[in-house]
Design an enzyme around this catalytic site. Sequence first.
Site, PDB file in Angstrom:
ATOM      1  N   HIS A   1     -13.242   9.550  -7.481  1.00  0.00           N
ATOM      2  CA  HIS A   1     -11.960   9.492  -8.676  1.00  0.00           C
ATOM      3  C   HIS A   1     -10.953  10.678  -8.566  1.00  0.00           C
ATOM      4  CE1 HIS A   1     -14.956   7.170 -10.879  1.00  0.00           C
ATOM      5  NE2 HIS A   1     -14.001   6.559 -11.353  1.00  0.00           N
TER       6      HIS A   1
ATOM      7  N   CYS B   1       0.826  -1.220  -0.022  1.00  0.00           N
ATOM      8  CA  CYS B   1       0.022  -0.083  -0.155  1.00  0.00           C
ATOM      9  C   CYS B   1       0.900   1.325  -0.008  1.00  0.00           C
ATOM     10  CB  CYS B   1      -0.962   0.043   1.188  1.00  0.00           C
ATOM     11  SG  CYS B   1      -2.151  -1.090   0.868  1.00  0.00           S
TER      12      CYS B   1
ATOM     13  N   GLU C   1     -13.266  -0.672   2.545  1.00  0.00           N
ATOM     14  CA  GLU C   1     -12.150  -0.484   1.448  1.00  0.00           C
ATOM     15  C   GLU C   1     -12.476  -1.646   0.404  1.00  0.00           C
ATOM     16  OE1 GLU C   1      -8.372   1.197   2.895  1.00  0.00           O
ATOM     17  OE2 GLU C   1      -7.565  -1.061   2.541  1.00  0.00           O
TER      18      GLU C   1
END
Length: 150
Positions: A75, A25, A136
């Site tokens: 986005h 990550c 998530e």
Amino acid sequence: MSFIRITKQFSFETGHALYGYDGKCKNVHGHSYKLSVTVIGKPIADTKNVKYGMVIDFGDLKKIVKEEIVNVFDHATVFNKNTPHVELAKELEDRGHNVLLVDYQPTSEMMVIDFAKKIKRRLPENIDLHSLKLQETDSSFAEWFAYDNI
């Protein structure tokens, strides 16, 4: 009149990177987030009120969450503004990308704290934020509960 909880669910796509993290990550990647927003209050008892029987109009709750969270984070790529990722953020912005610089590590845990603050500010006086669940992935989520944060 009884207290009632109502929940509205939202979804949005967001990219992020965790600077200094010791796993995958640390790389820029994205998630299809699902956000559940639960508020608590008493249904409106005034029979002359057009929203009689509602705790809050789902449309009003939707407007708040869309303006504060979904329209901002959807986005976008989120970086901690206190890391070297600001250089990457600048490059992406220069190329027309939607970039958000926040003052926290953009983990689900920290994002849900940020979201709670933003939503609480906008709720009517007689409505309280009860909880948030930010999912998530299919198997990973962070939750915020008001009673844990008194």
